[in-house]
Design a protein around this motif. Structure first.
Motif, PDB file in Angstrom:
ATOM      1  N   THR A  53       0.837  -1.204   0.000  1.00  0.00           N
ATOM      2  CA  THR A  53       0.000   0.000   0.000  1.00  0.00           C
ATOM      3  C   THR A  53       0.866   1.247   0.000  1.00  0.00           C
ATOM      4  OG1 THR A  53      -1.731  -1.192   1.186  1.00  0.00           O
ATOM      5  CG2 THR A  53      -1.838   1.202   1.238  1.00  0.00           C
ATOM      6  N   TYR A  54       1.955   1.231   0.751  1.00  0.00           N
ATOM      7  CA  TYR A  54       2.854   2.385   0.792  1.00  0.00           C
ATOM      8  C   TYR A  54       3.557   2.579  -0.553  1.00  0.00           C
ATOM      9  CZ  TYR A  54       6.652   5.475   2.086  1.00  0.00           C
ATOM     10  OH  TYR A  54       7.534   6.516   2.127  1.00  0.00           O
ATOM     11  N   ARG A  57       1.132   3.998  -3.411  1.00  0.00           N
ATOM     12  CA  ARG A  57       0.261   5.101  -3.001  1.00  0.00           C
ATOM     13  C   ARG A  57       0.192   6.239  -4.014  1.00  0.00           C
ATOM     14  NH1 ARG A  57       5.110   5.849  -1.002  1.00  0.00           N
ATOM     15  NH2 ARG A  57       5.986   7.933  -0.821  1.00  0.00           N
ATOM     16  N   ARG A  58       1.197   6.381  -4.877  1.00  0.00           N
ATOM     17  CA  ARG A  58       1.247   7.517  -5.800  1.00  0.00           C
ATOM     18  C   ARG A  58       0.294   7.330  -6.978  1.00  0.00           C
ATOM     19  NH1 ARG A  58       7.203   8.293  -7.493  1.00  0.00           N
ATOM     20  NH2 ARG A  58       6.653   6.351  -8.474  1.00  0.00           N
ATOM     21  N   ASN A  59      -0.224   8.445  -7.488  1.00  0.00           N
ATOM     22  CA  ASN A  59      -1.128   8.393  -8.625  1.00  0.00           C
ATOM     23  C   ASN A  59      -0.404   8.511  -9.958  1.00  0.00           C
ATOM     24  OD1 ASN A  59      -3.557   8.057  -7.257  1.00  0.00           O
ATOM     25  ND2 ASN A  59      -3.701  10.233  -6.824  1.00  0.00           N
ATOM     26  N   ARG A 128      -2.265   1.224  -9.061  1.00  0.00           N
ATOM     27  CA  ARG A 128      -2.645   2.523  -9.632  1.00  0.00           C
ATOM     28  C   ARG A 128      -1.948   2.840 -10.950  1.00  0.00           C
ATOM     29  NH1 ARG A 128      -3.266   6.710  -4.627  1.00  0.00           N
ATOM     30  NH2 ARG A 128      -4.850   5.519  -3.527  1.00  0.00           N
TER      31      ARG A 128
END
Length: 175
Positions: A53-54, A57-59, A128
């Motif tokens: 998850t870390y 996290r970026r889009n 993502r």
């Protein structure tokens, strides 16, 4: 195969591999005398979930994908679309890990338990990237396709013209 579809399928197959290996870990642990295997495995899976998850996290696209997109060869025609062959050609390491961990589960349930954590990290870290690449495609009016290559060669992309999406601004003037 479109690159965004490849990324989406990679995330889903990695999550499916994690689920399969997790179930295999629990089943294999049921046949042992060690009651500590499952709690340690679940702890590792929680740590892997937090790590994935870390990382994911970026889009925006991560640097390796950005280089891959920048190095894509321009083409005027859409390449041959073979999704099954492309997935098998590019994701054979995932299949190898699942089969090997499954085959070695009789030696100890820790083996598929550890592999489960890494597939969790992989699926969450890439979750993502598909939407980020799709945003680039819409912005630039192109589509990226995975080019056919050797399974051990680095991935190559082909860039073909697509449809550009125009978004109106708040005041009615172009972007």
């Amino acid at each position: 195969m479109r690159f965004v579809d490849f990324l989406r399928a990679t995330v889903l197959l990695s999550a499916g591999a994690a689920t399969t290996l997790g179930v295999l870990t629990i089943v294999a642990a049921g046949g042992t005398q060690n009651d500590q295997v499952v709690p340690y495995a679940v702890g590792w899976w929680v740590l892997a979930t937090l790590t994935g998850t870390y990382i994911g996290r970026r889009n925006e696209v991560n640097p390796p994908i950005a280089r891959l997109l920048a190095d894509a060869k321009a083409a005027t025609m859409m390449p041959e679309v073979r999704p099954g062959a492309t997935m098998a050609n590019r994701l054979w390491p995932l299949l190898l890990v699942v089969v090997a961990a499954g085959a070695l589960s009789f030696l100890g349930p820790q083996i598929p338990g550890i592999a489960t954590g890494f597939t969790i990290i992989w699926s969450l870290a890439w979750r993502r990237q598909e939407s980020a690449v799709q945003a680039i495609e819409e912005r630039d009016g192109v589509s990226f396709f995975v080019e056919r290559s050797s399974p051990v060669a680095p991935m190559q992309l082909v860039r073909v013209p697509g449809l550009r999406r125009e978004r109106p601004s708040i005041n009615g003037v172009g972007p």
